[in-house]
Design a protein around this motif. Structure first.
Motif, short mmCIF file in Angstrom:
data_model
loop_
_atom_site.label_atom_id
_atom_site.label_comp_id
_atom_site.label_asym_id
_atom_site.label_seq_id
_atom_site.Cartn_x
_atom_site.Cartn_y
_atom_site.Cartn_z
N LEU A 1 7.52 -17.49 6.20
CA LEU A 1 7.45 -18.58 5.23
C LEU A 1 6.00 -18.91 4.87
N MET A 2 5.10 -18.80 5.84
CA MET A 2 3.69 -19.09 5.57
C MET A 2 3.07 -18.10 4.59
N LYS A 3 3.67 -16.93 4.47
CA LYS A 3 3.17 -15.94 3.52
C LYS A 3 3.53 -16.29 2.08
N ILE A 4 4.57 -17.11 1.91
CA ILE A 4 5.05 -17.38 0.56
C ILE A 4 4.97 -18.84 0.16
N LYS A 5 4.64 -19.72 1.11
CA LYS A 5 4.69 -21.14 0.84
C LYS A 5 3.59 -21.85 1.62
N PRO A 6 2.94 -22.84 1.04
CA PRO A 6 1.94 -23.60 1.80
C PRO A 6 2.57 -24.23 3.05
N LYS B 1 9.08 -29.57 19.13
CA LYS B 1 9.14 -30.94 18.64
C LYS B 1 8.80 -31.02 17.16
N ASP B 2 8.00 -30.08 16.67
CA ASP B 2 7.64 -30.02 15.25
C ASP B 2 7.13 -28.61 14.93
N LYS B 3 6.81 -28.35 13.68
CA LYS B 3 6.42 -26.98 13.32
C LYS B 3 5.05 -26.60 13.89
N ASP B 4 4.15 -27.57 14.09
CA ASP B 4 2.87 -27.26 14.74
C ASP B 4 3.12 -26.70 16.13
N ASP B 5 4.12 -27.25 16.79
CA ASP B 5 4.45 -26.84 18.16
C ASP B 5 4.80 -25.35 18.24
N ILE B 6 5.34 -24.79 17.17
CA ILE B 6 5.67 -23.36 17.14
C ILE B 6 4.40 -22.54 17.34
N LEU B 7 3.38 -22.85 16.55
CA LEU B 7 2.13 -22.09 16.63
C LEU B 7 1.39 -22.38 17.94
N VAL B 8 1.39 -23.63 18.37
CA VAL B 8 0.70 -24.00 19.60
C VAL B 8 1.33 -23.31 20.81
N LYS B 9 2.65 -23.36 20.91
CA LYS B 9 3.33 -22.71 22.05
C LYS B 9 3.12 -21.20 22.03
N HIS B 10 3.14 -20.61 20.84
CA HIS B 10 2.88 -19.17 20.75
C HIS B 10 1.47 -18.87 21.24
N ALA B 11 0.50 -19.68 20.85
CA ALA B 11 -0.88 -19.48 21.30
C ALA B 11 -0.98 -19.64 22.81
N GLU B 12 -0.33 -20.65 23.37
CA GLU B 12 -0.36 -20.87 24.82
C GLU B 12 0.24 -19.67 25.57
N GLU B 13 1.35 -19.15 25.08
CA GLU B 13 1.97 -17.98 25.71
C GLU B 13 1.06 -16.76 25.61
N PHE C 1 -3.45 -14.46 13.21
CA PHE C 1 -3.57 -15.71 13.95
C PHE C 1 -4.53 -16.71 13.30
N VAL C 2 -5.73 -16.27 12.99
CA VAL C 2 -6.72 -17.19 12.44
C VAL C 2 -6.25 -17.76 11.10
N TYR C 3 -5.70 -16.92 10.25
CA TYR C 3 -5.20 -17.39 8.97
C TYR C 3 -4.12 -18.46 9.19
N ASN C 4 -3.22 -18.20 10.10
CA ASN C 4 -2.12 -19.15 10.34
C ASN C 4 -2.61 -20.49 10.87
N ILE C 5 -3.55 -20.47 11.81
CA ILE C 5 -4.01 -21.76 12.35
C ILE C 5 -4.84 -22.52 11.32
N MET C 6 -5.56 -21.79 10.48
CA MET C 6 -6.33 -22.47 9.42
C MET C 6 -5.38 -23.11 8.42
N GLN C 7 -4.38 -22.36 8.00
CA GLN C 7 -3.42 -22.86 7.02
C GLN C 7 -2.68 -24.08 7.57
N ALA C 8 -2.39 -24.06 8.87
CA ALA C 8 -1.63 -25.16 9.48
C ALA C 8 -2.51 -26.35 9.84
N GLY C 9 -3.82 -26.21 9.72
CA GLY C 9 -4.71 -27.31 10.07
C GLY C 9 -4.79 -27.56 11.57
#
Length: 181
Positions: free
Chosen positions: A23-28, A53-65, A98-106
């Motif tokens: 979704l991040m590839k096609i939508k802000p 708990k929220d969509k930020d949590d998806i990226l954060v948990k993936h980074a932690e793993e 990874f870097v693109y995704n975290i930048m896009q997500a703030g």
């Protein structure tokens, strides 16, 4: 039965993460909803909220793993140089855009802190650096700033990261007034 639940849990987590990336590839990022993610992933909202708990949590948990897996690989190595550590670290960060995704997500600050904590653990645990030493603390921040800055620079230009140049820059920082242990 517990094994089946575990497999379905892993599958749901993988599907949710993959759906978010697609979704991040096609939508802000800010416009992506939980409904978008669950529909794309083919999972229920209940499955989503069981894991995040929220969509930020998806990226954060993936980074932690990802950090945990990297740390385990690094600790298992018989001998490790700082250059080898940095190479493994950079390779790990390049996965999944990874870097693109975290930048896009703030989520820059959150990710910076996760990776800084990882570096502190590794430099103190493996290389024996004294993290109470202010010069060492500053060096870790300088290395992280160089790393993230270079990755952002290359990302902004849509260019492939040159790992060798980045490692050269990171290694040159070690000789600027900090004595390594």
């Amino acid at each position: 039965m517990a094994e089946g639940r575990n497999e379905s849990h892993v599958l749901a987590v993988d599907c949710i993460y993959t759906a978010l990336l697609q979704l991040m590839k096609i939508k802000p990022y800010k416009e992506i909803t939980i409904t978008d993610i669950t529909n794309k992933a083919g999972v229920s909202r209940m499955a989503y909220y069981r894991n995040y708990k929220d969509k930020d949590d998806i990226l954060v948990k993936h980074a932690e793993e990802s950090i945990t897996e990297l740390e385990q690989r690094i600790i298992s190595k018989k001998s490790l140089t700082e250059e080898g550590l940095l190479r493994d670290f950079i390779t790990n960060m390049q996965s999944d855009m990874f870097v693109y995704n975290i930048m896009q997500a703030g989520l820059f600050q959150k990710m910076f802190n996760l990776y800084k904590e990882f570096m502190v653990r590794v430099y103190s645990g493996i290389f024996g650096w004294d993290m109470e030493d202010e010069n060492i603390q500053l060096l870790i921040y300088r290395k992280m700033g160089c790393l993230f800055g270079y990755m952002m620079y290359m990302n902004d230009r849509k260019q492939k990261l040159n790992t060798e140049i980045l490692i050269e820059h990171l290694m040159s920082l070690a000789n600027d007034g900090v004595s390594e242990q």
